[in-house]
Enzyme design. Structure first.
Site, PDB file in Angstrom:
ATOM      1  N   GLY A  32       0.826  -1.206   0.000  1.00 20.60           N
ATOM      2  CA  GLY A  32       0.000   0.000   0.000  1.00 20.60           C
ATOM      3  C   GLY A  32       0.858   1.253   0.000  1.00 20.60           C
ATOM      4  O   GLY A  32       2.024   1.213  -0.381  1.00 20.60           O
ATOM      5  N   ALA A  33       0.255   2.379   0.452  1.00 19.99           N
ATOM      6  CA  ALA A  33       0.916   3.702   0.376  1.00 19.99           C
ATOM      7  C   ALA A  33       1.430   3.895  -1.053  1.00 19.99           C
ATOM      8  O   ALA A  33       2.595   4.218  -1.276  1.00 19.99           O
ATOM      9  CB  ALA A  33       2.034   3.832   1.403  1.00 19.99           C
ATOM     10  N   HIS A  35       2.403   4.840  -4.823  1.00 22.72           N
ATOM     11  CA  HIS A  35       2.923   6.024  -5.515  1.00 22.72           C
ATOM     12  C   HIS A  35       3.129   5.672  -6.976  1.00 22.72           C
ATOM     13  O   HIS A  35       2.823   4.541  -7.404  1.00 22.72           O
ATOM     14  CB  HIS A  35       4.212   6.515  -4.837  1.00 22.72           C
ATOM     15  CG  HIS A  35       5.238   5.442  -4.656  1.00 22.72           C
ATOM     16  ND1 HIS A  35       5.837   4.795  -5.703  1.00 22.72           N
ATOM     17  CD2 HIS A  35       5.755   4.887  -3.526  1.00 22.72           C
ATOM     18  CE1 HIS A  35       6.690   3.906  -5.244  1.00 22.72           C
ATOM     19  NE2 HIS A  35       6.654   3.916  -3.923  1.00 22.72           N
ATOM     20  N   GLY A  37       5.580   4.823  -8.644  1.00 24.23           N
ATOM     21  CA  GLY A  37       6.373   3.616  -8.900  1.00 24.23           C
ATOM     22  C   GLY A  37       5.485   2.372  -8.932  1.00 24.23           C
ATOM     23  O   GLY A  37       5.625   1.507  -9.809  1.00 24.23           O
ATOM     24  N   HIS A  38       4.537   2.287  -7.982  1.00 22.00           N
ATOM     25  CA  HIS A  38       3.613   1.145  -7.992  1.00 22.00           C
ATOM     26  C   HIS A  38       2.734   1.186  -9.238  1.00 22.00           C
ATOM     27  O   HIS A  38       2.426   0.155  -9.835  1.00 22.00           O
ATOM     28  CB  HIS A  38       2.697   1.174  -6.761  1.00 22.00           C
ATOM     29  CG  HIS A  38       3.406   1.027  -5.453  1.00 22.00           C
ATOM     30  ND1 HIS A  38       3.549   2.060  -4.561  1.00 22.00           N
ATOM     31  CD2 HIS A  38       4.004  -0.046  -4.882  1.00 22.00           C
ATOM     32  CE1 HIS A  38       4.196   1.631  -3.490  1.00 22.00           C
ATOM     33  NE2 HIS A  38       4.496   0.364  -3.660  1.00 22.00           N
ATOM     34  N   LYS A 150      13.991  -1.307  -7.487  1.00 23.62           N
ATOM     35  CA  LYS A 150      14.541  -0.501  -6.390  1.00 23.62           C
ATOM     36  C   LYS A 150      14.936  -1.410  -5.227  1.00 23.62           C
ATOM     37  O   LYS A 150      15.953  -1.196  -4.591  1.00 23.62           O
ATOM     38  CB  LYS A 150      13.532   0.536  -5.925  1.00 23.62           C
ATOM     39  CG  LYS A 150      14.192   1.583  -5.077  1.00 23.62           C
ATOM     40  CD  LYS A 150      13.214   2.375  -4.292  1.00 23.62           C
ATOM     41  CE  LYS A 150      13.676   2.393  -2.883  1.00 23.62           C
ATOM     42  NZ  LYS A 150      12.770   1.842  -1.926  1.00 23.62           N
ATOM     43  N   GLN A 154      15.726  -7.820  -2.696  1.00 28.17           N
ATOM     44  CA  GLN A 154      14.430  -8.497  -2.541  1.00 28.17           C
ATOM     45  C   GLN A 154      14.060  -9.246  -3.822  1.00 28.17           C
ATOM     46  O   GLN A 154      13.625 -10.401  -3.777  1.00 28.17           O
ATOM     47  CB  GLN A 154      13.352  -7.449  -2.210  1.00 28.17           C
ATOM     48  CG  GLN A 154      11.929  -7.948  -2.375  1.00 28.17           C
ATOM     49  CD  GLN A 154      10.906  -6.949  -1.892  1.00 28.17           C
ATOM     50  OE1 GLN A 154      10.700  -6.802  -0.685  1.00 28.17           O
ATOM     51  NE2 GLN A 154      10.246  -6.257  -2.798  1.00 28.17           N
ATOM     52  N   SER A 187       7.670   4.727  -0.615  1.00 22.72           N
ATOM     53  CA  SER A 187       6.633   5.150   0.343  1.00 22.72           C
ATOM     54  C   SER A 187       7.275   5.852   1.531  1.00 22.72           C
ATOM     55  O   SER A 187       6.633   6.636   2.223  1.00 22.72           O
ATOM     56  CB  SER A 187       5.849   3.938   0.838  1.00 22.72           C
ATOM     57  OG  SER A 187       5.329   3.244  -0.271  1.00 22.72           O
TER      58      SER A 187
HETATM   59  O1  PAF Z   1       8.263  -4.516  -1.709  1.00 23.35           O
HETATM   60  C1  PAF Z   1       7.259  -4.607  -0.957  1.00 23.35           C
HETATM   61  O2  PAF Z   1       6.362  -3.745  -0.954  1.00 23.35           O
HETATM   62  C2  PAF Z   1       7.134  -5.797  -0.027  1.00 23.35           C
HETATM   63  O3  PAF Z   1       8.367  -6.192   0.456  1.00 23.35           O
HETATM   64  C3  PAF Z   1       6.378  -6.976  -0.656  1.00 23.35           C
HETATM   65  C4  PAF Z   1       7.119  -7.547  -1.850  1.00 23.35           C
HETATM   66  C5  PAF Z   1       4.979  -6.548  -1.080  1.00 23.35           C
HETATM   67  C6  PAF Z   1       6.231  -8.121   0.372  1.00 23.35           C
HETATM   68  O4  PAF Z   1       5.553  -7.696   1.511  1.00 23.35           O
END
Ligand code: PAF
Length: 278
Positions: A32-33, A35, A37-38, A150, A154, A187
């Site tokens: 959530g939150a 922006h 980028g999402h 970014k 991960q 965020s």
């Molecule tokens: O990048 C994120 O927003 C989080 O780490 C994710 C991949 C949604 C997992 O909670």
């Protein structure tokens, strides 16, 4: 507005219907939150699939005890409106009890890739991410899932977990979206004071200097030392600044094939991360 699901059986029924109709489903996992980028991830999802699902779940298990879980920004109504404008078909918004019912006992640890860079500074973080993302992938069952570059470590951790566990989904990275001055959208940028916000683009400037000065055979130690000094002079507290093999994320002394320069640094109380291809 996207169709909103908080019940797993209902979500599964909807996605199964799409898959039965031969529609390619793309997942954009988020906390959530939202922006720009999402929204770039959602736009990419719409290009490559017929149906787009975004998940919104602030995952408690990826935050350390002294991190910002409780103050992490949450605005579900605004997020759903943005997802609707971006053309998302469904929003998966489980609550914590749905994700982690009493007795939940499994953790997915990705050795190696989770251990360097952010790993030592955020114990348990990548196990939290790998576990929740594996669950999200099994809940939604998308054909493709998209993650921002970014959070490069991960992305690599998730790619490794998906390969190791034979999950039938393609994981794709999407290039980082930046402000005009180079600051990567996050965020957490909303925590920055005006003075910190003015200093923040230095992070990208230092990465760009190192990336553009590095060629095959370049030794990196001197450039990293100069980059750290420049960040500290601009008010950052640097956790790491490293040039790493882009696949294994092991630090390299000399560029010799695909590499990535990655940084994590605090400005005041706000921890920023960023990276660039070398
Ligand atoms: O990048 C994120 O927003 C989080 O780490 C994710 C991949 C949604 C997992 O909670």
């Amino acid at each position: 507005m996207p169709q909103r699901f908080s019940d797993l059986a209902a979500l599964r029924q909807c996605v199964a219907g799409w898959r039965h109709a031969g529609e390619r489903v793309v997942l954009v996992p988020t906390m959530g939150a939202l922006h720009t980028g999402h929204l770039a991830l959602v736009a990419e999802a719409r290009k490559i699939g017929r149906r787009t699902v975004a998940s919104i779940f602030v995952n408690p298990t990826q935050f350390g005890p002294s991190e910002d879980f409780s103050r992490y920004p949450r605005d579900l109504e605004a997020d759903l409106a943005l997802l609707g404008q971006a053309g998302t078909d469904a929003a998966w918004t489980p609550d914590v009890a749905t994700m982690y019912p009493p007795g939940f006992a499994t953790r997915i640890e990705v050795a190696g890739l989770s251990e360097g860079l952010c790993g030592p500074f955020r114990p348990g973080h990548f196990a939290g991410v790998a576990t929740v993302v594996t669950k999200l992938l099994n809940q939604v069952r998308p054909d493709v899932a998209l993650f921002g570059e970014k959070d490069f470590q991960q992305l690599r951790v998730i790619q490794q977990a998906v390969a190791d566990l034979d999950l039938a989904v393609e994981i794709r990275g999407v290039p980082t979206v930046r402000e005009e001055d180079g600051l990567a959208l996050s965020s957490r940028n909303r925590y920055l004071s005006p003075e910190e916000r003015a200093a923040a683009p230095k992070l990208h400037a230092v990465l760009s200097d190192i990336a553009s000065a590095s060629r095959n055979g370049t030794a990196v130690a001197g450039r990293i030392a100069a980059g750290k000094a420049a960040l500290e002079a601009a008010g950052f507290r640097v956790q790491y600044l490293a040039v790493c093999d882009a696949r294994t994320l092991a630090p390299v002394e000399r560029v010799d094939g695909p590499a990535r320069v990655l940084v994590a640094a605090f400005l005041g109380r706000t921890r920023l991360i960023d990276n660039l291809a070398v």
